[in-house]
Design a protein around this motif. Structure first.
Motif, mmCIF file in Angstrom:
data_model
loop_
_atom_site.group_PDB
_atom_site.id
_atom_site.type_symbol
_atom_site.label_atom_id
_atom_site.label_comp_id
_atom_site.label_asym_id
_atom_site.label_seq_id
_atom_site.Cartn_x
_atom_site.Cartn_y
_atom_site.Cartn_z
ATOM 1 N N ALA A 120 0.828 -1.207 0.000
ATOM 2 C CA ALA A 120 0.000 0.000 0.000
ATOM 3 C C ALA A 120 0.861 1.255 0.000
ATOM 4 C CB ALA A 120 -0.921 -0.006 1.217
ATOM 5 N N THR A 121 0.239 2.373 -0.355
ATOM 6 C CA THR A 121 0.940 3.652 -0.347
ATOM 7 C C THR A 121 1.265 4.091 1.070
ATOM 8 O OG1 THR A 121 -0.507 4.204 -2.216
ATOM 9 C CG2 THR A 121 0.886 5.965 -1.348
ATOM 10 N N GLU A 122 0.315 3.870 1.990
ATOM 11 C CA GLU A 122 0.463 4.292 3.381
ATOM 12 C C GLU A 122 -0.025 3.173 4.296
ATOM 13 O OE1 GLU A 122 -1.489 8.205 3.850
ATOM 14 O OE2 GLU A 122 -1.639 8.155 1.659
ATOM 15 N N ILE A 123 0.531 3.132 5.514
ATOM 16 C CA ILE A 123 0.096 2.171 6.523
ATOM 17 C C ILE A 123 -0.305 2.939 7.770
ATOM 18 C CG2 ILE A 123 0.730 0.207 7.970
ATOM 19 C CD1 ILE A 123 2.763 -0.614 5.893
ATOM 20 N N ALA A 124 -1.555 2.744 8.193
ATOM 21 C CA ALA A 124 -2.070 3.404 9.389
ATOM 22 C C ALA A 124 -2.472 2.350 10.409
ATOM 23 C CB ALA A 124 -3.263 4.284 9.043
ATOM 24 N N ALA A 125 -2.434 2.737 11.683
ATOM 25 C CA ALA A 125 -2.842 1.839 12.763
ATOM 26 C C ALA A 125 -3.484 2.666 13.857
ATOM 27 C CB ALA A 125 -1.639 1.074 13.309
ATOM 28 N N PRO A 126 -4.454 2.101 14.583
ATOM 29 C CA PRO A 126 -5.036 2.841 15.704
ATOM 30 C C PRO A 126 -4.022 2.985 16.831
ATOM 31 C CG PRO A 126 -5.856 0.594 15.681
ATOM 32 C CD PRO A 126 -5.063 0.771 14.425
ATOM 33 N N ARG A 201 8.942 1.421 2.805
ATOM 34 C CA ARG A 201 9.060 2.598 3.665
ATOM 35 C C ARG A 201 10.224 3.501 3.282
ATOM 36 N NH1 ARG A 201 4.891 1.737 4.261
ATOM 37 N NH2 ARG A 201 4.954 3.894 3.585
ATOM 38 N N GLY A 202 10.987 3.115 2.263
ATOM 39 C CA GLY A 202 12.077 3.964 1.800
ATOM 40 C C GLY A 202 13.220 4.082 2.784
ATOM 41 N N VAL A 203 13.550 2.969 3.461
ATOM 42 C CA VAL A 203 14.657 2.968 4.418
ATOM 43 C C VAL A 203 15.629 1.865 4.026
ATOM 44 C CG1 VAL A 203 13.187 3.857 6.269
ATOM 45 C CG2 VAL A 203 13.476 1.377 6.005
ATOM 46 N N SER A 204 16.737 1.778 4.729
ATOM 47 C CA SER A 204 17.716 0.732 4.452
ATOM 48 C C SER A 204 17.251 -0.593 5.039
ATOM 49 C CB SER A 204 19.075 1.109 5.051
ATOM 50 O OG SER A 204 19.011 1.072 6.469
ATOM 51 N N GLU A 205 17.814 -1.684 4.526
ATOM 52 C CA GLU A 205 17.481 -3.001 5.070
ATOM 53 C C GLU A 205 17.924 -3.119 6.522
ATOM 54 O OE1 GLU A 205 18.462 -6.477 2.822
ATOM 55 O OE2 GLU A 205 18.033 -5.498 0.899
ATOM 56 N N ASP A 206 19.040 -2.496 6.864
ATOM 57 C CA ASP A 206 19.502 -2.536 8.253
ATOM 58 C C ASP A 206 18.488 -1.872 9.177
ATOM 59 O OD1 ASP A 206 21.798 -3.883 7.602
ATOM 60 O OD2 ASP A 206 23.053 -2.077 7.477
ATOM 61 N N THR A 207 17.903 -0.763 8.712
ATOM 62 C CA THR A 207 16.876 -0.096 9.516
ATOM 63 C C THR A 207 15.668 -1.004 9.700
ATOM 64 O OG1 THR A 207 17.570 2.103 8.783
ATOM 65 C CG2 THR A 207 15.323 1.887 9.634
ATOM 66 N N SER A 218 4.187 -0.295 20.673
ATOM 67 C CA SER A 218 3.009 0.555 20.486
ATOM 68 C C SER A 218 2.989 1.125 19.078
ATOM 69 C CB SER A 218 3.016 1.711 21.492
ATOM 70 O OG SER A 218 4.099 2.596 21.217
ATOM 71 N N ALA A 219 1.804 1.590 18.685
ATOM 72 C CA ALA A 219 1.675 2.238 17.383
ATOM 73 C C ALA A 219 2.529 3.501 17.327
ATOM 74 C CB ALA A 219 0.209 2.564 17.113
ATOM 75 N N GLN A 220 2.602 4.225 18.440
ATOM 76 C CA GLN A 220 3.423 5.439 18.461
ATOM 77 C C GLN A 220 4.894 5.096 18.236
ATOM 78 O OE1 GLN A 220 2.274 8.774 18.751
ATOM 79 N NE2 GLN A 220 4.379 9.057 18.021
ATOM 80 N N GLY A 221 5.350 4.010 18.862
ATOM 81 C CA GLY A 221 6.728 3.581 18.649
ATOM 82 C C GLY A 221 6.968 3.172 17.205
ATOM 83 N N GLY A 226 9.333 4.788 11.915
ATOM 84 C CA GLY A 226 9.147 4.853 10.470
ATOM 85 C C GLY A 226 8.513 3.622 9.868
ATOM 86 N N LEU A 227 8.022 2.706 10.713
ATOM 87 C CA LEU A 227 7.407 1.481 10.211
ATOM 88 C C LEU A 227 6.025 1.748 9.628
ATOM 89 C CD1 LEU A 227 7.295 -1.598 9.882
ATOM 90 C CD2 LEU A 227 6.596 -1.760 12.283
ATOM 91 N N ILE A 228 5.252 2.622 10.257
ATOM 92 C CA ILE A 228 3.944 3.014 9.734
ATOM 93 C C ILE A 228 3.972 4.507 9.432
ATOM 94 C CG2 ILE A 228 2.784 1.171 11.004
ATOM 95 C CD1 ILE A 228 1.781 3.267 12.995
ATOM 96 N N THR A 229 2.953 4.977 8.730
ATOM 97 C CA THR A 229 2.949 6.379 8.297
ATOM 98 C C THR A 229 1.968 7.249 9.064
ATOM 99 O OG1 THR A 229 1.326 5.846 6.575
ATOM 100 C CG2 THR A 229 3.660 5.759 5.957
ATOM 101 N N ARG A 230 1.065 6.601 9.827
ATOM 102 C CA ARG A 230 0.044 7.418 10.483
ATOM 103 C C ARG A 230 -0.626 6.633 11.600
ATOM 104 N NH1 ARG A 230 -5.189 10.156 7.363
ATOM 105 N NH2 ARG A 230 -6.119 11.164 9.185
#
Length: 544
Positions: A120-126, A201-207, A218-221, A226-230
Motif C-alpha cells: 500500500a501507499t500508506e500504513i495506518a494503525a489505531p 518505507r524507503g529505508v535501508s534493510e539494516d533499519t 506501540s503504534a506510536q513507537g 518509520g514502520l507506519i505512516t500514520r
C-alpha cells in the motif's frame, strides 16, 4: 465478508455529498487465509467460503479501472495468510497503488500483515494497535522418547543428514543438521521481510531489520521508527464519499474480454501431500491423515487434459506441497517433462522434496521469497511395536516368507532388510538428483551438494539455480503468456480431469465420500498405500 462497522454507513441517509456522483473512496476488507484459487472439486468449491487470491485480484483490477475512484482503504481484520500468500497480496496491492492512493489500516501489526500491507501507499494503525514484531520462528515437538516410553520405536532410514522427515517420531530432539537448515530458512525469511518493508518505507534493510530487534510495543513507537505512516482510527480515514466494496459493484464497467481465440492458459493446483491414486481431503487435523492430498491420478489427468486441449497454449502448475510418494511424484514429473506446451511452476508456501521433484523440468520456475523448497532427499521407515505388543500380551504369528512381512510393525528390520531398503532409497535419490541436474542444467555433483535433504528459502533457491525467478501466481501467469506468445490478459481456466462415467462429477464425488465414510477406505493410517520410499518433507513448519 464481514460488514463494515462505520457509523456514517449505517445512517438511513446514505446519499453522497452534493455534487458527488460516485464514491471517491472504497473500503476493501482483507480477512482469512486467501487460498490461491477455488478448489477444483465441485463439492469443495461449493463448501468453500474463503475469498481467494484470484477473487481479490479480480476486485482490485476493477478498482484500478474505475476513473471516478481516488483511493482505497484496505482494512485488515482476521488476516491469516501465510508469508508466501501475504507476499502475493503485497503484489496485488502494489499494482493497485500504481493507479490509486492506497491506505492500509492494521489493528494488529504482525509480521505477515505487514508483508501484505507493504504494497500500500500508506500504513495506518489505531493508537491501541497490537504490535507483534518478534521475527519468525518455528517449534517442533519430538515424540521419540514419548513413543519409546509406551513401547513404540520408529525406524527411520534417510538420505541424507538434512532429510528430517519422520525424525519427529524416531528422535527425542532436533538434530544439529535440522536445526542448521531451519535456522537458515528463518534467517532467509527475515531477510525477505526486511527487504519488503525497507522498499515500502524507503529505508535501508539494516533499519528494517532493526524493527525486529527494537522492542516496538506501540503504534506510536512504530510511527516514530518509520514502520507506519500514520496513527488513526477507521473513522478518521473515511469521509462521506466512502463506500464499502459491496456497495459499488454495480458501478464498475465490465471488463473488455481479451482475444480468447488467441488461446488460454490452464492452471492446475497441486496442493497437499502427494499420494498415489486420486486426490482427496480429510478436514480432520491428524498427523499423516489430515488436510488435502494431491493424487497422482488426478494431477496427471488434469495435465493430460490441458495438454490435449486445443485452446490451451501454456500450463501453470501451482504447487503447495511438501511432497510424499516418490512414485506419484515421478508420474507427475513425467507429464510435465513430456509436455510440448510450456509449463510454468509457481511455488507457494511449500514446494519441497516431491513438491520440488515435479517442478524440475518445467520451462520456468517461480517461487516466493518465503517459499520453503529443496529437500532433495529420500526417506523410508516404519513404527516398531515389538515392545508394545509384549507389554499388552499381543502376539503376532508369522507364516510364509519373512521378506513379505518386512514392513510389518511387529518387529524391526533385519540387517539384510535394512541393507535392501538403503539400496532402494539410494536408487531413488540418484534418480532425484539426475532429474534435478538435467532439468536445472547443473552437474550431479552440484545437485548433491545442494541436496542431501536440505531445505532452502526461495531467495536461496534462486541464488543456487534451483528456481528462475521470485514472484507469485500473477508472475507465473505472465511468464506462461510470454512463453506461449499470448497477451498478459489471456484468459485462464482451472484444468481438472475429464469427467468419466454417466453421472455428473459432483454426484460421483458425493457417492465416493459417502462410501469412504461407511467403509473408512479414505482413512488409511498410511496415506501412501503399499509404498514405503518417500520424497517427503513432513514437518509442519508454521512460522510464528
Amino acid at each position: 465478508m464481514a460488514p463494515l462497522n462505520l457509523p456514517f454507513l449505517n445512517k438511513s441517509d446514505s446519499g453522497l455529498p452534493n455534487g458527488v456522483t460516485h464514491p471517491t473512496w472504497v473500503v476493501l476488507d482483507l480477512q482469512g487465509a486467501y487460498p490461491a484459487r477455488q478448489p477444483a472439486s465441485p463439492i469443495a468449491a461449493l463448501l468453500n467460503r474463503a475469498e481467494t487470491l484470484e477473487a481479490l485480484e479480480a476486485r482490485v483490477e476493477k478498482l484500478c479501472g474505475a476513473e471516478w475512484l481516488h483511493g482505497v482503504l484496505v482494512r485488515f481484520g482476521g488476516f491469516a495468510a501465510a508469508p508466501a500468500t501475504a507476499h502475493a497480496v503485497r503484489g496485488i496491492l502494489g499494482r493497485l497503488a500504481q493507479e490509486k492512493r492506497v491506505v492500509a489500516h492494521l489493528p494488529q501489526l504482525t509480521m505477515t500483515a505487514l508483508i501484505a500491507a507493504s504494497g500500500a501507499t500508506e500504513i495506518a494503525a489505531p493508537e491501541s494497535a497490537d504490535v507483534m514484531l518478534g521475527g519468525f520462528a518455528v517449534e517442533s515437538t519430538f515424540l521419540g522418547a514419548f513413543l519409546k516410553k509406551h513401547g513404540i520405536e520408529f525406524e527411520n532410514l534417510r538420505i541424507r543428514e538434512y532429510k528430517a522427515a519422520l525424525t519427529r517420531f524416531s528422535q527425542d530432539h532436533m538434530d544439529e543438521a535440522n536445526r542448521e537448515q531451519l535456522g537458515a530458512y528463518i534467517n532467509g525469511m527475515e531477510g525477505a521481510w526486511a527487504r519488503d518493508l525497507a522498499e515500502a518505507r524507503g529505508v535501508s534493510e539494516d533499519t528494517a531489520r532493526g524493527w525486529l530487534s527494537g522492542d516496538l510495543t506501540s503504534a506510536q513507537g512504530a510511527l516514530d521508527a518509520g514502520l507506519i505512516t500514520r496513527i488513526a482510527y477507521e473513522d478518521e480515514l473515511v469521509g462521506p464519499g466512502t463506500r464499502p466494496m459491496a456497495a459499488v459493484l454495480d458501478l464498475f464497467m465490465p471488463k473488455k474480454p481479451s482475444n480468447a481465440k488467441a488461446g488460454r492458459i490452464a492452471i492446475i493446483p497441486l496442493i497437499g501431500t502427494i499420494i498415489p491414486g486420486k486426490s482427496r481431503n480429510n478436514p480432520v487435523p491428524l498427523p499423516l491423515l489430515g488436510g488435502p492430498m494431491a493424487g497422482s491420478d488426478t494431477v496427471t489427468a488434469a495435465l493430460k487434459r490441458a495438454k490435449q486441449d486445443d485452446k490451451t497454449k501454456a500450463i501453470v502448475l501451482y504447487v503447495n506441497s511438501g511432497g510424499g510418494s516418490a512414485l506419484a511424484s515421478d508420474l507427475i514429473w513425467r507429464e510435465v517433462a513430456t509436455s510440448e506446451k510450456p509449463v510454468v511452476v509457481v511455488m507457494d508456501e511449500y514446494a519441497a522434496s516431491g513438491g520440488y521433484y515435479v517442478a524440475t523440468h518445467a520451462k520456468h520456475i517461480v517461487a516466493s521469497p518465503y517459499t520453503l523448497t529443496g529437500s532433495i532427499g529420500v526417506v523410508s521407515g516404519k513404527p516398531v511395536l515389538k515392545e508394545f505388543n509384549a507389554r499388552n500380551n499381543l502376539n503376532p504369528e508369522r507364516v510364509g516368507n519373512d521378506r513379505a512381512l518386512m514392513y510389518s510393525a511387529s518387529r524391526p528390520y533385519s540387517d539384510d532388510e535394512r541393507a535392501l531398503i538403503e539400496r532402494s532409497i539410494g536408487e531413488v535419490y540418484d534418480r532425484f538428483v539426475s532429474r534435478v541436474a538435467a532439468g536445472r542444467k547443473l552437474t550431479k555433483e552440484r545437485v548433491n551438494e545442494l541436496g542431501r535433504g536440505r531445505i532452502w528459502s526461495g531467495v536461496d533457491a534462486l541464488e543456487h539455480g534451483l528456481i528462475d525467478e521470485l514472484g507469485d501466481l500473477h508472475t507465473g501467469i505472465e511468464r506462461a503468456a510470454e512463453l506461449a506468445g499470448l497477451p498478459y490478459d489471456a484468459p485462464t481456466w482451472n484444468a481438472t480431469p475429464k469427467n468419466h462415467g454417466p453421472l455428473p462429477e459432483f454426484v460421483q464425488e458425493a457417492a465416493s465420500l459417502a462410501h469412504s465414510a461407511v467403509t473408512l477406505e479414505g482413512l488409511s493410517l498410511w496415506p501412501f498405500g503399499k509404498e514405503r520410499v518417500l520424497t517427503w518433507f513432513d514437518q509442519d513448519v508454521k512460522v510464528r
